[in-house]
Design an enzyme around this catalytic site. Structure first.
Site, PDB file in Angstrom:
ATOM      1  N   LYS A  80       0.857  -1.192   0.000  1.00  0.00           N
ATOM      2  CA  LYS A  80       0.000   0.000   0.000  1.00  0.00           C
ATOM      3  C   LYS A  80       0.890   1.239   0.000  1.00  0.00           C
ATOM      4  O   LYS A  80       1.894   1.283   0.727  1.00  0.00           O
ATOM      5  CB  LYS A  80      -0.904  -0.024   1.230  1.00  0.00           C
ATOM      6  CG  LYS A  80      -1.916   1.109   1.305  1.00  0.00           C
ATOM      7  CD  LYS A  80      -2.803   0.971   2.547  1.00  0.00           C
ATOM      8  CE  LYS A  80      -3.845   2.061   2.650  1.00  0.00           C
ATOM      9  NZ  LYS A  80      -4.678   1.941   3.861  1.00  0.00           N
ATOM     10  N   SER A 155      -9.598   2.021   3.106  1.00  0.00           N
ATOM     11  CA  SER A 155      -8.750   2.733   2.177  1.00  0.00           C
ATOM     12  C   SER A 155      -7.745   1.846   1.448  1.00  0.00           C
ATOM     13  O   SER A 155      -7.166   2.278   0.451  1.00  0.00           O
ATOM     14  CB  SER A 155      -7.996   3.828   2.923  1.00  0.00           C
ATOM     15  OG  SER A 155      -7.146   3.264   3.909  1.00  0.00           O
ATOM     16  N   SER A 179      -9.696  -0.307   7.324  1.00  0.00           N
ATOM     17  CA  SER A 179      -9.151  -0.215   5.969  1.00  0.00           C
ATOM     18  C   SER A 179      -8.468  -1.462   5.417  1.00  0.00           C
ATOM     19  O   SER A 179      -8.172  -1.502   4.224  1.00  0.00           O
ATOM     20  CB  SER A 179      -8.180   0.948   5.876  1.00  0.00           C
ATOM     21  OG  SER A 179      -8.916   2.129   5.707  1.00  0.00           O
TER      22      SER A 179
END
Ligand code: GLN
Length: 487
Positions: A80, A155, A179
């Protein structure tokens, strides 16, 4: 390449690597090829690091040939874009850091590197990890591989979508209020948020420091355990990381859950929950019972309805302090052409941050301001303690608690963009876990009209092994986690 079908798990790929039936170079080429093929539709990746990946793959093959490999050696992964990678752009999907190249690696990246990682790229996300749909990326939204007109969750939506789409064998995400778990649920992959302090946050760009944790997004629970073996542990550079030794998380995957006590907190079967989600949950819980667990339906966590409000005071407050560093002087974006230093700072933030990030900064500075601090921030911290105590009490009777990961299946792109509160509500089931600092996993438990449904299993602090054990036993007895989207 015949042997690789973009659906191999870490443990399957590792076996093939050990048997010399496939090389890391071949695995990596297959992932890069898959990325080329599906990225125009999925858009899960901000930066593809193909050259680096091939270089790491060649090195991994050398390690394997010399007999010096570990379970993650040579396995393609996606990180990420909120974790610092030395020499590789780390954007947090924000204009503010669009050209930021960190001079150091996050601890998790360092650990994966020493385990022989092959990094194929950096995953798209909501800007600074604020959001539930990956639509708040400053660059482009990510699409759900199960239905390209829908969101992958957020996210860590890029990480989850990429694993579901076979662009990487596994990925790392971060979870402040859901997330990792919510996108794992939305994309039908397995996602673990470890206990606060289990994994070092050094080099993780801070959103809300008392809530953030890094964790794996994988195709199954065994892979999750393998990644945890590599990334967990104390780090002297993160004073909030716990000084506990790390077990071998694969040892608990025994398939034996007879007599384990599972509690179902009634407040999580909320109004507005989609009926198909409720049905899938009941079927999954019955399965756990059939596998030998005992289920208690009378658990109550009465402060649950306040969790959303508590989170949206505490997280923005911490964010407003953390994001003060983006001022156009130290690093990242700087607005050119302003008259004074103050003007530069002002315009940098005005142009560098997206709307959701600005909303959080305003909420946070307001909640922390003199005169409101006691009414909002202090009150929220008190309710945080209550929430935590209610979990403690529930865990005196139960080994784990089980809830849906989200109240609904993935929603349409654009559907909740104009209504922040509706967007925030998609995390009602995951936020309280971060507030209490607990570990929780999301695993696939079914579909409604071909859209994924996830189940969340919550454990006591540092009892990752218990939730992995139950999740693994469930996966041994079911096939949901093996389904892949057609793309
Ligand atoms: N969706 C939540 C938020 O917007 C949680 C995000 C996260 O876990 N990083 O804050």
């Amino acid at each position: 390449m015949a042997t690789y079908n973009n659906q191999l798990t870490i443990h399957e790929a590792h076996k093939l690597l050990m048997e010399k039936k496939v090389s890391s170079v071949e695995l990596t080429e297959a992932c890069l090829e898959r990325i080329k093929q599906v990225e125009p539709h999925v858009s899960a990746i901000v930066t593809v690091t193909d050259e680096l990946a091939m270089e790491q793959a060649r090195r991994a093959d050398e390690l394997i040939a010399s007999g010096d490999s570990r379970p993650l050696t040579g396995i393609p992964t996606l990180i990420k874009d909120v974790m610092c990678t030395r020499g590789v752009r780390t954007t947090c999907s924000s204009k503010m850091l669009e050209n930021f190249v960190p001079p150091y690696d996050a601890t998790v990246v360092e650990k994966l590197n020493s385990a022989g990682m092959v990094m194929v790229g950096k995953a798209n996300m909501d800007e600074f990890a604020m959001g539930s749909s990956t639509e708040h990326s400053a660059f482009f939204p990510t699409h759900n591989p199960w239905d390209l007109s829908r969101v992958p969750g957020g996210s860590s939506g890029g990480s989850a979508a990429a694993v579901a789409a076979g662009e990487a064998v596994y990925a790392l995400g971060s979870d402040t209020g859901g997330s990792i778990r919510q996108p794992a649920g939305f994309c039908s992959v397995t996602g673990l948020k470890p206990t606060y302090g289990r994994v070092s946050r050094y080099g993780l760009v801070a959103f809300a420091s008392s809530l953030d944790q890094i964790g794996p997004l994988t195709q199954d629970v065994t892979d999750c355990a393998l990644v945890m073996n590599a990334i967990a542990g104390h780090d002297s550079r993160d004073s909030t990381s716990a000084p506990y030794s790390v077990p071998d998380y694969t040892q608990c995957l025994t398939g034996e859950i007879k007599g384990m006590k599972i509690g179902i907190p009634k407040e999580y079967f909320v109004e507005g929950m989609q009926p198909e989600v409720e049905t899938a949950m009941k079927v999954a819980i019955a399965k756990l019972e059939e596998l030998g667990a005992s289920v208690g339906w009378e658990v109550s966590l009465p402060s649950t309805p306040h969790a959303l409000a508590v989170y949206y005071i505490i997280a923005p407050s911490e964010a407003s302090a953390n994001l003060a560093r983006y001022d156009g002087t130290k690093y990242g974006f700087r607005y050119q052409g302003a008259e004074t230093m103050w003007d530069t700072m002002d315009k940098t933030r005005q142009h560098g941050f997206g709307a959701e990030v600005k909303r959080r900064i305003m909420l946070g500075t307001y909640a922390l301001s003199a005169g409101y601090y006691d009414a909002y921030y202090l009150k929220a911290q008190k309710v945080r303690t209550l929430i935590r105590r209610e979990f403690d009490a529930a865990f005196e009777k139960y080994d784990v608690l089980v809830t849906p990961t989200s109240p609904t299946v993935p929603f349409k792109i654009g559907e909740k963009l104009d209504d922040p509160v509706q967007m925030y509500l998609s995390d009602v089931c995951t936020l309280p876990i971060n507030i209490a600092g607990l570990p929780a996993i999301s695993i696939p438990v079914g579909f409604a009209d071909d859209l994924p449904i996830g189940m969340q299993i919550i454990g006591k602090p540092f009892a990752e092994e218990t939730i992995l054990k139950i999740a693994h036993t469930y996966q041994e007895a079911t096939e949901w986690h093996k389904r892949r989207p057609e793309l």
